[in-house]
Design a protein around this motif. Structure first.
Motif, PDB file in Angstrom:
ATOM      1  N   THR A 181       0.856  -1.173   0.270  1.00 52.69           N
ATOM      2  CA  THR A 181       0.004   0.033   0.159  1.00 52.69           C
ATOM      3  C   THR A 181       0.852   1.185  -0.015  1.00 52.69           C
ATOM      4  OG1 THR A 181      -0.050  -0.088   2.471  1.00 52.69           O
ATOM      5  CG2 THR A 181      -1.990  -1.233   1.084  1.00 52.69           C
ATOM      6  N   PRO A 182       0.424   2.328  -0.561  1.00 52.99           N
ATOM      7  CA  PRO A 182       1.169   3.536  -0.509  1.00 52.99           C
ATOM      8  C   PRO A 182       1.586   4.079   0.839  1.00 52.99           C
ATOM      9  CG  PRO A 182      -0.616   3.817  -2.075  1.00 52.99           C
ATOM     10  CD  PRO A 182      -0.933   2.612  -1.144  1.00 52.99           C
ATOM     11  N   ARG A 183       0.791   3.854   1.792  1.00 58.51           N
ATOM     12  CA  ARG A 183       1.088   4.325   3.235  1.00 58.51           C
ATOM     13  C   ARG A 183       2.277   3.517   3.639  1.00 58.51           C
ATOM     14  NH1 ARG A 183      -4.613   5.578   6.500  1.00 58.51           N
ATOM     15  NH2 ARG A 183      -5.359   7.351   5.104  1.00 58.51           N
ATOM     16  N   CYS A 184       2.304   1.922   3.512  1.00 55.84           N
ATOM     17  CA  CYS A 184       3.242   1.297   3.943  1.00 55.84           C
ATOM     18  C   CYS A 184       4.540   1.590   3.250  1.00 55.84           C
ATOM     19  CB  CYS A 184       2.825  -0.342   3.962  1.00 55.84           C
ATOM     20  SG  CYS A 184       4.017  -1.291   4.996  1.00 55.84           S
ATOM     21  N   GLN A 185       4.484   1.717   2.049  1.00 51.13           N
ATOM     22  CA  GLN A 185       5.559   1.920   1.370  1.00 51.13           C
ATOM     23  C   GLN A 185       6.268   3.369   1.876  1.00 51.13           C
ATOM     24  OE1 GLN A 185       4.820   2.049  -2.851  1.00 51.13           O
ATOM     25  NE2 GLN A 185       4.204  -0.097  -2.947  1.00 51.13           N
ATOM     26  N   ARG A 186       5.547   4.320   1.936  1.00 54.17           N
ATOM     27  CA  ARG A 186       6.083   5.560   2.432  1.00 54.17           C
ATOM     28  C   ARG A 186       6.743   5.494   3.803  1.00 54.17           C
ATOM     29  NH1 ARG A 186       1.339   7.910   0.027  1.00 54.17           N
ATOM     30  NH2 ARG A 186       0.398   7.974   2.165  1.00 54.17           N
ATOM     31  N   ALA A 187       5.830   4.570   4.729  1.00 52.25           N
ATOM     32  CA  ALA A 187       6.641   4.278   5.973  1.00 52.25           C
ATOM     33  C   ALA A 187       7.814   3.637   5.879  1.00 52.25           C
ATOM     34  CB  ALA A 187       5.542   3.705   6.949  1.00 52.25           C
ATOM     35  N   ILE A 188       8.084   2.804   4.905  1.00 53.57           N
ATOM     36  CA  ILE A 188       9.305   1.831   5.024  1.00 53.57           C
ATOM     37  C   ILE A 188      10.163   2.590   4.550  1.00 53.57           C
ATOM     38  CG2 ILE A 188      10.292   0.043   3.844  1.00 53.57           C
ATOM     39  CD1 ILE A 188       7.387  -1.523   3.838  1.00 53.57           C
ATOM     40  N   ARG A 189      10.155   3.620   3.403  1.00 52.21           N
ATOM     41  CA  ARG A 189      10.933   4.394   2.897  1.00 52.21           C
ATOM     42  C   ARG A 189      11.323   5.317   3.882  1.00 52.21           C
ATOM     43  NH1 ARG A 189       8.074   6.513  -0.758  1.00 52.21           N
ATOM     44  NH2 ARG A 189       8.187   4.996  -2.035  1.00 52.21           N
ATOM     45  N   SER A 190      10.440   5.885   4.664  1.00 48.50           N
ATOM     46  CA  SER A 190      11.058   6.837   5.761  1.00 48.50           C
ATOM     47  C   SER A 190      11.929   6.081   6.862  1.00 48.50           C
ATOM     48  CB  SER A 190       9.721   7.487   6.492  1.00 48.50           C
ATOM     49  OG  SER A 190       8.941   8.270   5.274  1.00 48.50           O
ATOM     50  N   TRP A 191      11.606   4.951   7.198  1.00 46.61           N
ATOM     51  CA  TRP A 191      12.483   4.068   8.204  1.00 46.61           C
ATOM     52  C   TRP A 191      13.958   3.921   7.699  1.00 46.61           C
ATOM     53  CZ3 TRP A 191       7.868   0.154   9.216  1.00 46.61           C
ATOM     54  CH2 TRP A 191       6.958   0.804  10.245  1.00 46.61           C
ATOM     55  N   VAL A 192      13.758   3.393   6.332  1.00 49.88           N
ATOM     56  CA  VAL A 192      14.950   3.190   5.789  1.00 49.88           C
ATOM     57  C   VAL A 192      15.979   4.438   5.681  1.00 49.88           C
ATOM     58  CG1 VAL A 192      16.239   2.471   3.800  1.00 49.88           C
ATOM     59  CG2 VAL A 192      14.296   1.147   4.339  1.00 49.88           C
ATOM     60  N   GLU A 193      15.312   5.351   5.323  1.00 52.47           N
ATOM     61  CA  GLU A 193      16.272   6.678   5.080  1.00 52.47           C
ATOM     62  C   GLU A 193      16.614   7.253   6.626  1.00 52.47           C
ATOM     63  OE1 GLU A 193      13.730   9.571   3.337  1.00 52.47           O
ATOM     64  OE2 GLU A 193      13.752   8.719   1.304  1.00 52.47           O
ATOM     65  N   VAL A 194      15.530   7.190   7.515  1.00 52.25           N
ATOM     66  CA  VAL A 194      16.286   7.670   8.877  1.00 52.25           C
ATOM     67  C   VAL A 194      17.236   6.608   9.260  1.00 52.25           C
ATOM     68  CG1 VAL A 194      15.398   7.869  11.350  1.00 52.25           C
ATOM     69  CG2 VAL A 194      14.018   8.743   9.414  1.00 52.25           C
ATOM     70  N   PHE A 195      16.948   5.459   9.268  1.00 55.62           N
ATOM     71  CA  PHE A 195      17.927   4.465   9.744  1.00 55.62           C
ATOM     72  C   PHE A 195      19.343   4.537   9.153  1.00 55.62           C
ATOM     73  CE2 PHE A 195      20.262   0.254   9.374  1.00 55.62           C
ATOM     74  CZ  PHE A 195      20.341   0.081  10.481  1.00 55.62           C
ATOM     75  N   THR A 196      19.453   4.722   7.661  1.00 53.26           N
ATOM     76  CA  THR A 196      20.598   4.806   7.032  1.00 53.26           C
ATOM     77  C   THR A 196      21.234   6.230   7.281  1.00 53.26           C
ATOM     78  OG1 THR A 196      19.329   3.791   5.207  1.00 53.26           O
ATOM     79  CG2 THR A 196      21.644   4.838   4.398  1.00 53.26           C
ATOM     80  N   ALA A 197      20.469   7.311   7.385  1.00 61.82           N
ATOM     81  CA  ALA A 197      20.915   8.591   7.671  1.00 61.82           C
ATOM     82  C   ALA A 197      21.563   8.742   9.153  1.00 61.82           C
ATOM     83  CB  ALA A 197      19.989   9.732   7.610  1.00 61.82           C
ATOM     84  N   THR A 198      21.084   8.116  10.112  1.00 58.64           N
ATOM     85  CA  THR A 198      21.428   8.089  11.615  1.00 58.64           C
ATOM     86  C   THR A 198      22.697   7.159  11.626  1.00 58.64           C
ATOM     87  OG1 THR A 198      19.208   8.019  12.268  1.00 58.64           O
ATOM     88  CG2 THR A 198      20.863   7.371  13.629  1.00 58.64           C
ATOM     89  N   ALA A 199      22.835   5.705  10.672  1.00 58.44           N
ATOM     90  CA  ALA A 199      23.802   4.813  11.028  1.00 58.44           C
ATOM     91  C   ALA A 199      25.033   5.566  10.145  1.00 58.44           C
ATOM     92  CB  ALA A 199      23.615   3.604  10.134  1.00 58.44           C
ATOM     93  N   VAL A 200      25.070   6.269   9.012  1.00 61.05           N
ATOM     94  CA  VAL A 200      25.947   6.923   8.281  1.00 61.05           C
ATOM     95  C   VAL A 200      26.540   8.094   9.303  1.00 61.05           C
ATOM     96  CG1 VAL A 200      26.585   8.272   6.271  1.00 61.05           C
ATOM     97  CG2 VAL A 200      25.353   6.122   6.205  1.00 61.05           C
TER      98      VAL A 200
END
Length: 368
Positions: A181-200
């Motif tokens: 679903t679009p909402r779940c995709q946006r949530a997963i995209r946001s989680w991945v971006e936040v996790f990657t940005a935080t880790a880097v």
């Protein structure tokens, strides 16, 4: 006498006039719009308090009767209270009240904390203390117990919920549909971006003063790892050369078989045409101006390493032979010296024996 009565009457009249003025002032003050508004507000507040007291009394009486009885039917008053507590307005009011209460408590704590040195609203000292408490052994045990209890109750609630009759495929499809679903995709995209940005960000902050290449070269040039690195490089080179030879042979074999099956005239020439074409392709690629410097550099380095390795091998063999020859010569010299010492000892013994015989008067050996 008349004068006294006149004075007493004047005094009474003055009092009546003052009482009448005060009454008129009170009446005007009572009828003033501001006083009327205040009076109405007080009346409304009193009526609201009375109604609240009546409602609390009714709820308390119904709750007491429900707790004393054996009936399972929840009273209507309790249901209404539950609906009121679940309403958005009540939730927003409770949230605002709790936020204001927490903010007030924090400000009061920072204002009255002895020697805290933190400005009101910063929360640094309190957060540090809370974090210290949580990271202490008792706090870790408490946090672990809370997390375990939350997870256990979450799993029990998930499995105790009434499940609809469906197959495993339907459940998997429903999960896939939910994830796409679009909402779940946006949530997963946001989680991945936040996790990657935080880790880097954390990795860069922690390793910004470290040069990884210097560490790699320092470890590679460490004498303790020279033998292992040589073995690793030899294994990598042998594996790469083996893979290159096998791949080239496979490609050439498949190309030659295809050429033989497609054209009978090409079969007479055999693999020479394919090999020649492959060699010409490689030669043309290496003869390019952009690759000429790389070819010369690789050729020079290869020749230098080959000559150096050959000279090192020859010197090593010469050194080993010289050491072996020197050891053999030394052993032979010692053996010769030992043999000569043995011979000299025998000759000296014979000479000494003859001298002793001559001194003892034995003339048997003397001619007549």
């Amino acid at each position: 006498m008349l004068r006294r009565r006149a004075l007493a009457f004047a005094r009474r009249r003055r009092r009546w006039i003052l009482w009448a003025g005060a009454a008129a002032g009170c009446f005007l003050l009572y009828r003033h719009p501001a006083v009327v508004a205040r009076r109405r507000r007080l009346a409304r507040l009193a009526s609201a308090l009375a109604s609240l007291a009546d409602a609390a009394a009714a709820v308390a009486s119904d709750l007491a009767a429900f707790l004393r009885s054996d009936s399972d039917a929840v009273p209507q008053t309790l249901r209404q209270v539950a609906k009121l507590a679940a309403s958005p307005e009540a939730a927003a009011s409770a949230s605002a009240l709790s936020g204001a209460l927490a903010a007030g408590v924090l400000r009061g704590y920072h204002a009255t904390a002895p020697g805290s040195g933190a400005a009101p609203g910063s929360g640094s000292a309190l957060s540090d203390r809370v974090l210290d408490r949580v990271l202490s052994p008792d706090g870790e045990r408490l946090a672990a117990a809370v997390a375990c209890s939350f997870g256990r109750h979450l799993v029990l609630a998930f499995y105790s919920a009434p499940s609809q009759p469906s197959t495993a495929g339907d459940s998997v499809e429903s999960w896939v549909d939910a994830l796409t679903t679009p909402r779940c995709q946006r949530a997963i995209r946001s989680w991945v971006e936040v996790f990657t940005a935080t880790a880097v960000g954390v990795f860069i902050d922690k390793t910004i003063h470290i040069n990884t290449y210097d560490q790699l070269f320092a470890a590679a040039t460490n004498p303790a790892y020279s033998a292992r690195l040589q073995e690793l490089f030899v294994a990598l080179c042998s594996a790469s050369v083996e893979t290159l030879v096998k791949t080239s042979h496979g490609v050439l074999s498949s190309a030659s078989s295809t050429a033989r099956n497609s054209n009978a005239s090409a079969n007479s020439r055999g693999d020479g045409g394919v090999g020649k074409a492959w060699v010409e392709t490689v030669s043309s690629a290496l003869a390019a101006p952009s690759n000429r410097k790389l070819v010369l550099d690789l050729t020079g380095r290869t020749t230098f390493e080959a000559v150096r390795s050959f000279l090192e091998f020859v010197l090593w063999k010469l050194h080993a032979g010289a050491r072996a020859g020197g050891d053999a010569m030394i052993a032979a010299g010692l053996h010769a010296l030992r043999h000569m010492s043995y011979r000299s000892m025998v000759i000296a013994t014979i000479c000494i024996a003859l001298c002793l015989h001559i001194l003892n008067g034995t003339w048997l050996l003397v001619p007549a």
